[in-house]
Design an enzyme around this catalytic site. Structure first.
Site, short mmCIF file in Angstrom:
data_model
loop_
_atom_site.label_atom_id
_atom_site.label_comp_id
_atom_site.label_asym_id
_atom_site.label_seq_id
_atom_site.Cartn_x
_atom_site.Cartn_y
_atom_site.Cartn_z
N LYS A 26 6.10 -38.92 -1.95
CA LYS A 26 6.05 -37.60 -1.30
C LYS A 26 7.34 -37.32 -0.54
CE LYS A 26 2.73 -37.06 1.91
NZ LYS A 26 3.34 -36.67 3.19
N SER A 27 7.80 -38.27 0.25
CA SER A 27 9.02 -38.06 1.04
C SER A 27 10.21 -37.75 0.14
CB SER A 27 9.35 -39.31 1.86
OG SER A 27 8.35 -39.56 2.80
N ARG A 127 0.18 -29.51 15.13
CA ARG A 127 1.10 -30.64 15.29
C ARG A 127 2.34 -30.28 16.12
NH1 ARG A 127 1.60 -33.81 9.75
NH2 ARG A 127 2.46 -35.35 11.18
N SER A 172 11.13 -41.27 14.25
CA SER A 172 10.63 -40.27 13.30
C SER A 172 11.70 -39.90 12.29
CB SER A 172 10.18 -39.01 14.05
OG SER A 172 10.05 -37.94 13.13
N ASP A 320 2.46 -44.73 7.85
CA ASP A 320 1.43 -43.99 7.09
C ASP A 320 0.31 -44.90 6.59
OD1 ASP A 320 2.76 -41.60 7.46
OD2 ASP A 320 3.91 -41.79 5.61
N LYS A 347 -0.66 -37.31 13.71
CA LYS A 347 -0.48 -37.19 12.26
C LYS A 347 -1.40 -36.08 11.74
CE LYS A 347 2.67 -40.27 11.68
NZ LYS A 347 4.00 -39.81 11.27
N ARG A 392 -5.15 -39.38 3.97
CA ARG A 392 -5.11 -40.85 3.99
C ARG A 392 -6.37 -41.45 4.60
NH1 ARG A 392 -0.14 -41.29 1.98
NH2 ARG A 392 1.58 -40.18 2.96
C1 S3P Z 1 7.90 -38.72 6.69
C2 S3P Z 1 8.04 -39.32 7.91
C3 S3P Z 1 6.91 -39.84 8.69
C4 S3P Z 1 5.67 -40.00 7.84
C5 S3P Z 1 5.43 -38.80 6.95
C6 S3P Z 1 6.60 -38.58 6.02
C7 S3P Z 1 9.12 -38.23 5.99
O1 S3P Z 1 6.62 -38.92 9.74
O2 S3P Z 1 4.54 -40.23 8.66
O3 S3P Z 1 4.26 -38.99 6.17
O4 S3P Z 1 9.03 -37.89 4.80
O5 S3P Z 1 10.17 -38.17 6.63
P1 S3P Z 1 7.33 -39.01 11.17
O6 S3P Z 1 8.75 -38.69 11.00
O7 S3P Z 1 6.61 -38.01 12.02
O8 S3P Z 1 7.11 -40.42 11.64
#
Ligand code: S3P
Length: 439
Positions: A26-27, A127, A172, A320, A347, A392
């Site tokens: 996903k990222s 959020r 983050s 995650d 989250k 999740r």
């Molecule tokens: C992500 C960073 C994380 C993660 C999220 C995806 C990303 O969040 O929990 O599912 O793609 O950069 P945070 O940056 O808030 O920790």
């Protein structure tokens, strides 16, 4: 089940067996669309996650004037418009459930010469966004938030951004990435330091698209004034999706599963270290590289688990994976303690509370703290649990059900499609007892 909701009825069926490939990361999928859109030339993305979150980002870039073709499922051809080629959208840009989309786009859009409005679904609208709008304001961005620093975000046309050196209080990747994307449009060098190293996909991908960026764990720096060059991106399978099968095959006796070509970026694989420390039998095979990211097949065999104190240095690398880890802890002998994970409270749901509440409903003792929990391993029984619309959490309870004595009803699972479309079918194929129940 509440009216109009989709749920699952999950029950232990048989040992989990076979080989499977989980969907794309996903990222990486979000970032591939973003950078390919801003690049000069045409990029091809393979292994793109056909989930609602990544598709929300794709739809937003279409709205901003980028032509994106889908030659086949999981592939995209992105006709980049260049760094200054995006066009304003009259309509708000809908990030759906995707925090990554909203936070990264806040940085990217803060550098544009036009106004934009970012909105999200009910969960995303709760959020916190000041973590990005605060430092972006220091760069000269003008962003209005909703009450209490929540979405929607009204981003005003930029009059030019100034680089900053930013020491983040939260670990983050979304905050870091938002600032780096704003930094593409800023005068001078943008530097981001983190309290713990987080996933470095933005940095790696910027480099792959030809932007000079210096990074090592915990620090990233880049300067404005360059161009992004189109390149092809091969998205690895998402470790966070594989995580549910790693835990399930560990806790269901007699299981043996092989997960193919899983992304093994070290900033994502904290769960592997923790599960192994608990006694899991997970072996990496065929280690290689895909699109500049380490990948491996993971072979997992069932094994008895014992509780541990999760080392704090792994928390960011498995941020995650806590819903899955809580379930592993519930099936382990002894207690597992998690601390230093307050981020879980903000989250897609308050993951400490939602998972603890569900596990208690299944007969497990969980003591919550502000930044974690102590989970007392025990015998899971059947019951009714809510995922609170958190993908999740829903999948973690489907795993929990595979070692419960009776059926578990899991409410509100539609959002599983945000990160893992087809999870139920893939899980059933591997041996999960899992039926969809529509009210
Ligand atoms: C992500 C960073 C994380 C993660 C999220 C995806 C990303 O969040 O929990 O599912 O793609 O950069 P945070 O940056 O808030 O920790």
């Amino acid at each position: 089940m509440q009216q109009g909701q989709q749920g699952w009825i999950a029950i232990r069926d048989r040992p989990l067996r076979g080989e499977l490939t989980v969907p794309g990361d996903k990222s990486v999928s979000h970032r591939a669309i973003m950078l390919a859109s801003l690049a000069d030339g045409v990029s091809r993305i393979e292994g793109f996650l056909e989930g609602e979150d990544a598709r929300a980002t794709e739809a937003i870039f279409r709205q901003l004037g980028v032509r994106i073709e889908t030659p086949e499922p999981g592939a995209r051809i992105v006709h980049g418009v260049g760094l200054d080629g995006l066009r304003p959208s009259v309509q708000p840009l809908d990030c759906g459930n995707a925090g990554t989309a909203m936070r990264l786009l806040s940085g990217l859009l803060a550098g544009q010469r036009f106004d934009s409005v970012l909105v999200g679904d009910a969960s995303l609208s709760k959020r916190p966004m000041r973590r990005v709008t605060g430092p972006l304001a220091r760069m000269g961005a003008c962003i209005e938030t909703g009450p209490d620093g929540r979405p929607p975000l009204r981003i005003h046309a930029s009059n030019g951004l100034q680089s900053i050196e930013f020491e983040s209080e939260v670990a983050s990747a979304q905050v870091k990435s938002a600032l780096l994307l704003a930094g593409l449009y800023a005068n001078g060098e943008t530097v981001v330091r983190e309290p713990q190293p987080t996933r470095d996909y933005s940095e790696r991908m910027l480099a792959a698209f030809g932007w000079p960026v210096a990074f090592s764990p915990g620090i990233a720096r880049l300067s404005g004034g360059h161009r992004l060059r189109a390149t092809d991106v091969a998205v690895p399978a998402d470790f966070s999706s594989a995580a549910f099968f790693l835990v399930a095959a560990t806790v269901v006796a007699g299981s043996e599963l092989r997960l193919r070509r899983v992304g093994m970026n070290p900033r994502r694989t904290g769960l592997l270290h923790v599960l192994r420390a608990m006694g899991a039998d997970i072996v990496e095979e065929n280690a290689g590289e895909q699109g500049g990211e380490p990948v491996a097949d993971l072979r997992v065999r069932s094994a008895p688990l014992r509780g541990i104190a999760v080392p704090r240095e792994h928390v960011a690398d498995m941020i995650d994976e806590f819903p899955a880890l809580f379930v592993a802890a519930a099936c382990a002998e002894g207690t597992t303690t998690v601390r230093g994970a307050a981020e879980l409270r903000v989250k897609e749901s308050d993951r400490i509370a939602t998972v603890a509440t569900g596990l208690r409903a299944l007969g497990i003792r969980v003591d919550e703290t502000p930044d974690g929990a102590t989970i007392h391993g025990g015998r899971l029984r059947g019951g009714v649990v809510g995922s609170h619309g958190d993908h999740r959490v829903a999948m973690a309870f489907a795993v929990a059900a595979q070692c419960a004595t009776d059926a578990v009803t899991i409410n509100d699972v539609a959002n599983v499609a945000t990160s893992f479309p087809g999870f139920d079918a893939l899980a059933r194929g591997a041996g999960f007892g899992l039926e969809v129940a529509e009210s």
